[in-house]
Write a protein that holds these residues in place. Structure first.
Motif, PDB file in Angstrom:
ATOM      1  N   VAL A  12     -12.442  -1.631   1.224  1.00  0.00           N
ATOM      2  CA  VAL A  12     -11.621  -1.505   2.618  1.00  0.00           C
ATOM      3  C   VAL A  12     -10.937  -0.163   2.688  1.00  0.00           C
ATOM      4  O   VAL A  12     -10.545   0.361   2.284  1.00  0.00           O
ATOM      5  CB  VAL A  12     -10.228  -3.034   2.305  1.00  0.00           C
ATOM      6  N   GLU A  13     -11.852  -0.125   4.166  1.00  0.00           N
ATOM      7  CA  GLU A  13     -10.838   1.377   4.132  1.00  0.00           C
ATOM      8  C   GLU A  13      -9.644   1.152   4.791  1.00  0.00           C
ATOM      9  O   GLU A  13      -9.118   0.156   4.907  1.00  0.00           O
ATOM     10  CB  GLU A  13     -12.124   2.093   5.433  1.00  0.00           C
ATOM     11  N   THR A  14      -8.764   1.924   3.972  1.00  0.00           N
ATOM     12  CA  THR A  14      -7.512   2.256   4.326  1.00  0.00           C
ATOM     13  C   THR A  14      -7.140   3.805   5.129  1.00  0.00           C
ATOM     14  O   THR A  14      -5.612   4.227   5.572  1.00  0.00           O
ATOM     15  CB  THR A  14      -6.693   2.349   3.044  1.00  0.00           C
ATOM     16  N   LEU A  15      -7.576   4.512   4.797  1.00  0.00           N
ATOM     17  CA  LEU A  15      -7.502   5.718   5.553  1.00  0.00           C
ATOM     18  C   LEU A  15      -6.214   7.045   4.714  1.00  0.00           C
ATOM     19  O   LEU A  15      -6.023   7.774   5.180  1.00  0.00           O
ATOM     20  CB  LEU A  15      -7.545   5.808   6.996  1.00  0.00           C
ATOM     21  N   SER A  16      -6.080   6.096   3.664  1.00  0.00           N
ATOM     22  CA  SER A  16      -5.742   7.177   2.118  1.00  0.00           C
ATOM     23  C   SER A  16      -5.798   7.174   0.771  1.00  0.00           C
ATOM     24  O   SER A  16      -7.284   6.289   0.772  1.00  0.00           O
ATOM     25  CB  SER A  16      -4.191   6.435   2.684  1.00  0.00           C
ATOM     26  N   ASP A  17      -5.372   7.529   0.174  1.00  0.00           N
ATOM     27  CA  ASP A  17      -6.230   7.277  -1.186  1.00  0.00           C
ATOM     28  C   ASP A  17      -5.717   6.527  -2.182  1.00  0.00           C
ATOM     29  O   ASP A  17      -5.767   6.334  -3.268  1.00  0.00           O
ATOM     30  CB  ASP A  17      -5.811   8.479  -1.885  1.00  0.00           C
ATOM     31  N   HIS A  18      -4.925   5.357  -1.619  1.00  0.00           N
ATOM     32  CA  HIS A  18      -4.255   4.083  -2.152  1.00  0.00           C
ATOM     33  C   HIS A  18      -4.885   2.842  -1.548  1.00  0.00           C
ATOM     34  O   HIS A  18      -5.353   3.559  -0.466  1.00  0.00           O
ATOM     35  CB  HIS A  18      -2.996   4.048  -2.130  1.00  0.00           C
ATOM     36  N   ARG A  19      -5.499   2.256  -2.753  1.00  0.00           N
ATOM     37  CA  ARG A  19      -6.315   0.594  -1.740  1.00  0.00           C
ATOM     38  C   ARG A  19      -5.070   0.036  -1.149  1.00  0.00           C
ATOM     39  O   ARG A  19      -3.771  -0.062  -1.428  1.00  0.00           O
ATOM     40  CB  ARG A  19      -6.967   0.175  -2.890  1.00  0.00           C
ATOM     41  N   TYR A  20      -5.659  -0.939  -0.516  1.00  0.00           N
ATOM     42  CA  TYR A  20      -4.153  -2.294  -0.133  1.00  0.00           C
ATOM     43  C   TYR A  20      -4.283  -3.465  -1.523  1.00  0.00           C
ATOM     44  O   TYR A  20      -5.642  -3.482  -2.038  1.00  0.00           O
ATOM     45  CB  TYR A  20      -5.188  -3.044   1.556  1.00  0.00           C
ATOM     46  N   ILE A  21      -3.630  -3.634  -1.388  1.00  0.00           N
ATOM     47  CA  ILE A  21      -3.551  -5.025  -2.422  1.00  0.00           C
ATOM     48  C   ILE A  21      -2.650  -6.471  -1.151  1.00  0.00           C
ATOM     49  O   ILE A  21      -2.060  -5.933  -0.593  1.00  0.00           O
ATOM     50  CB  ILE A  21      -1.903  -4.628  -3.935  1.00  0.00           C
TER      51      ILE A  21
ATOM     52  N   PHE B 152      -1.303  -1.067  10.669  1.00  0.00           N
ATOM     53  CA  PHE B 152      -0.678  -2.069  11.360  1.00  0.00           C
ATOM     54  C   PHE B 152      -2.389  -2.970  12.557  1.00  0.00           C
ATOM     55  O   PHE B 152      -1.851  -4.363  12.268  1.00  0.00           O
ATOM     56  CB  PHE B 152       0.127  -1.692  12.256  1.00  0.00           C
ATOM     57  N   GLN B 153      -3.266  -2.434  12.402  1.00  0.00           N
ATOM     58  CA  GLN B 153      -4.974  -3.643  12.576  1.00  0.00           C
ATOM     59  C   GLN B 153      -4.821  -4.748  12.049  1.00  0.00           C
ATOM     60  O   GLN B 153      -5.711  -5.268  12.226  1.00  0.00           O
ATOM     61  CB  GLN B 153      -5.829  -1.768  13.343  1.00  0.00           C
ATOM     62  N   SER B 154      -4.709  -3.866  10.439  1.00  0.00           N
ATOM     63  CA  SER B 154      -5.196  -4.966   9.444  1.00  0.00           C
ATOM     64  C   SER B 154      -4.175  -5.665   8.805  1.00  0.00           C
ATOM     65  O   SER B 154      -5.028  -7.123   8.844  1.00  0.00           O
ATOM     66  CB  SER B 154      -4.973  -3.979   8.434  1.00  0.00           C
ATOM     67  N   LEU B 155      -2.876  -5.634   9.788  1.00  0.00           N
ATOM     68  CA  LEU B 155      -1.974  -6.500   9.551  1.00  0.00           C
ATOM     69  C   LEU B 155      -2.346  -7.847  10.913  1.00  0.00           C
ATOM     70  O   LEU B 155      -2.068  -8.558   9.941  1.00  0.00           O
ATOM     71  CB  LEU B 155      -0.996  -5.829   9.952  1.00  0.00           C
ATOM     72  N   ALA B 156      -2.603  -7.304  11.340  1.00  0.00           N
ATOM     73  CA  ALA B 156      -2.719  -8.137  12.959  1.00  0.00           C
ATOM     74  C   ALA B 156      -4.104  -9.189  12.277  1.00  0.00           C
ATOM     75  O   ALA B 156      -3.962 -10.631  12.804  1.00  0.00           O
ATOM     76  CB  ALA B 156      -3.074  -7.210  13.927  1.00  0.00           C
ATOM     77  N   GLN B 157      -5.289  -7.968  12.139  1.00  0.00           N
ATOM     78  CA  GLN B 157      -6.426  -9.230  11.760  1.00  0.00           C
ATOM     79  C   GLN B 157      -6.415 -10.460  10.115  1.00  0.00           C
ATOM     80  O   GLN B 157      -7.117 -11.050  10.426  1.00  0.00           O
ATOM     81  CB  GLN B 157      -7.166  -7.486  11.353  1.00  0.00           C
ATOM     82  N   TRP B 158      -5.384  -9.996   9.301  1.00  0.00           N
ATOM     83  CA  TRP B 158      -5.122 -10.585   8.605  1.00  0.00           C
ATOM     84  C   TRP B 158      -4.056 -11.716   8.326  1.00  0.00           C
ATOM     85  O   TRP B 158      -4.011 -12.574   7.722  1.00  0.00           O
ATOM     86  CB  TRP B 158      -5.324 -10.178   6.593  1.00  0.00           C
TER      87      TRP B 158
ATOM     88  N   ALA C 123      -9.005  -2.675 -11.564  1.00  0.00           N
ATOM     89  CA  ALA C 123      -9.324  -1.709 -10.993  1.00  0.00           C
ATOM     90  C   ALA C 123      -8.169  -0.823  -9.906  1.00  0.00           C
ATOM     91  O   ALA C 123      -6.756  -0.995 -10.438  1.00  0.00           O
ATOM     92  CB  ALA C 123      -9.729  -3.021  -9.363  1.00  0.00           C
ATOM     93  N   HIS C 124      -8.629   0.160  -9.928  1.00  0.00           N
ATOM     94  CA  HIS C 124      -7.848   1.828  -9.480  1.00  0.00           C
ATOM     95  C   HIS C 124      -7.156   0.729  -8.583  1.00  0.00           C
ATOM     96  O   HIS C 124      -7.621   0.422  -7.641  1.00  0.00           O
ATOM     97  CB  HIS C 124      -8.138   2.924  -9.532  1.00  0.00           C
ATOM     98  N   THR C 125      -5.718   1.457  -8.049  1.00  0.00           N
ATOM     99  CA  THR C 125      -4.502   1.118  -7.161  1.00  0.00           C
ATOM    100  C   THR C 125      -4.952   2.572  -5.854  1.00  0.00           C
ATOM    101  O   THR C 125      -4.266   2.457  -5.000  1.00  0.00           O
ATOM    102  CB  THR C 125      -3.564   0.695  -6.752  1.00  0.00           C
ATOM    103  N   CYS C 126      -5.143   4.280  -6.308  1.00  0.00           N
ATOM    104  CA  CYS C 126      -5.485   4.644  -6.038  1.00  0.00           C
ATOM    105  C   CYS C 126      -5.556   5.194  -6.440  1.00  0.00           C
ATOM    106  O   CYS C 126      -6.536   5.507  -7.721  1.00  0.00           O
ATOM    107  CB  CYS C 126      -3.922   5.721  -7.146  1.00  0.00           C
ATOM    108  N   VAL C 127      -7.175   6.106  -5.769  1.00  0.00           N
ATOM    109  CA  VAL C 127      -8.408   6.858  -5.702  1.00  0.00           C
ATOM    110  C   VAL C 127      -8.766   8.199  -5.473  1.00  0.00           C
ATOM    111  O   VAL C 127      -8.604   8.104  -3.957  1.00  0.00           O
ATOM    112  CB  VAL C 127      -9.523   5.638  -5.204  1.00  0.00           C
TER     113      VAL C 127
ATOM    114  N   THR D 153       0.787  -0.902  -0.268  1.00  0.00           N
ATOM    115  CA  THR D 153      -0.011  -0.160  -0.174  1.00  0.00           C
ATOM    116  C   THR D 153       0.709   1.727  -0.266  1.00  0.00           C
ATOM    117  O   THR D 153       2.435   1.408  -0.191  1.00  0.00           O
ATOM    118  CB  THR D 153      -0.510  -0.382   1.539  1.00  0.00           C
ATOM    119  N   ASN D 154      -0.104   1.970   0.312  1.00  0.00           N
ATOM    120  CA  ASN D 154       0.891   3.499   0.434  1.00  0.00           C
ATOM    121  C   ASN D 154      -0.490   4.210   1.352  1.00  0.00           C
ATOM    122  O   ASN D 154      -1.011   4.211   0.694  1.00  0.00           O
ATOM    123  CB  ASN D 154       0.829   4.704  -1.324  1.00  0.00           C
ATOM    124  N   LEU D 155       0.809   5.205   2.253  1.00  0.00           N
ATOM    125  CA  LEU D 155      -0.445   5.729   3.513  1.00  0.00           C
ATOM    126  C   LEU D 155       0.034   6.685   3.268  1.00  0.00           C
ATOM    127  O   LEU D 155      -1.372   7.896   3.880  1.00  0.00           O
ATOM    128  CB  LEU D 155       0.217   4.903   4.681  1.00  0.00           C
ATOM    129  N   ASN D 156       0.719   8.055   2.574  1.00  0.00           N
ATOM    130  CA  ASN D 156       0.616   9.337   2.553  1.00  0.00           C
ATOM    131  C   ASN D 156       0.836  10.256   3.228  1.00  0.00           C
ATOM    132  O   ASN D 156      -0.070  11.176   3.244  1.00  0.00           O
ATOM    133  CB  ASN D 156      -1.033   9.572   1.654  1.00  0.00           C
TER     134      ASN D 156
END
Length: 244
Positions: free
Chosen positions: A195-204, A21-27, A161-165, A8-11
């Motif tokens: 999936v929410e990322t709070l960034s303008d980039h999606r997770y891959i 980090f929450q997502s890393l633990a969840q998945w 699918a766009h990776t940056c929106v 991902t990109n966190l901008n």
């Protein structure tokens, strides 16, 4: 067994990094490729490049201990995790084509030194090409295509699918490559739309399978009853015990 990877990109967003980090633990993510992190803390499991623009994160809780070797430059960092080198990259969209070519040259030299070990190269290249789903190919995209072929890398991106929106539209600039043999072991590459990322980039997200090794018992025999030299316990090597 497989290692799960997130890209991902966190901008440079603090809340996006907390959510990551929450997502890393969840998945149960084992390795994360993070372009434009908010910060790179001084930890063995968090490796940044030379100017803080990209990082790699490993998670022992998901079965991936800190790497045994790290190499870095401006805009890239590489870490040896088990048998695989993971190379994370970021290139700013504000820089020119000549800079991009120089950047790829440096990363290419690094990859040449890492081979023949398996290699994953992932990051935000800010380059567009129809090869990875963009509606058109720009100059950086064409350059990146040629570079990947010369480096012996296979493209892992799938779909459109766009990776940056963003409000003005989306793009596909987050790219994943792998060395040819390793590419066959990558499964489930996907852009996580919705999936929410709070960034303008999606997770891959994708999985990298590890080669299976035969289970051995005493004296080097496998669970199938065949020795590691290929002979069965009753074999004499000349077929003299075969019924006629």
């Amino acid at each position: 067994m497989a290692v799960r990877v997130l890209q991902t990109n966190l901008n440079h967003c603090a809340r996006a990094q907390d959510l990551l980090f929450q997502s890393l633990a969840q998945w149960m993510i084992g390795i994360a490729v993070v372009a434009e992190p908010y910060s790179v803390p001084p930890r063995d499991d968090f490796m940044g490049d030379m100017d803080g623009s990209v990082a790699l994160v490993t998670r022992a809780a998901a079965g991936v201990p800190p790497p045994t070797a790290v190499k870095k430059g401006k805009g890239y960092v590489a870490a040896l995790c088990g048998e695989i080198w993971f190379v994370a990259t970021y290139f700013s969209p504000n820089r020119c084509l000549a800079d991009f070519e120089q950047f790829l040259g440096e990363v290419g030299e690094l990859i040449g030194r890492l081979l023949p070990r398996p290699v994953i190269v992932a990051g935000d290249f800010n380059a567009k090409s129809t090869a990875w789903g963009s509606p058109a190919t720009d100059a950086k995209g064409a350059t990146l295509e040629e570079w990947a072929v010369a480096a012996g890398l296979a493209l892992l991106n799938e779909g459109t699918a766009h990776t940056c929106v963003r409000q003005q539209g989306g793009s596909i600039v987050d790219i994943t490559f792998a060395s040819a043999a390793l590419a066959r072991r990558v499964q489930g590459w996907e852009v996580m739309v919705g999936v929410e990322t709070l960034s303008d980039h999606r997770y891959i997200r994708f999985d990298v399978t590890t080669p299976r090794r035969p289970l051995t018992t005493q004296a080097g025999w496998t669970r199938s009853g065949v020795a590691q030299d290929g002979h069965s316990p009753n074999s004499t090597g000349n077929c003299s015990g075969r019924r006629r």
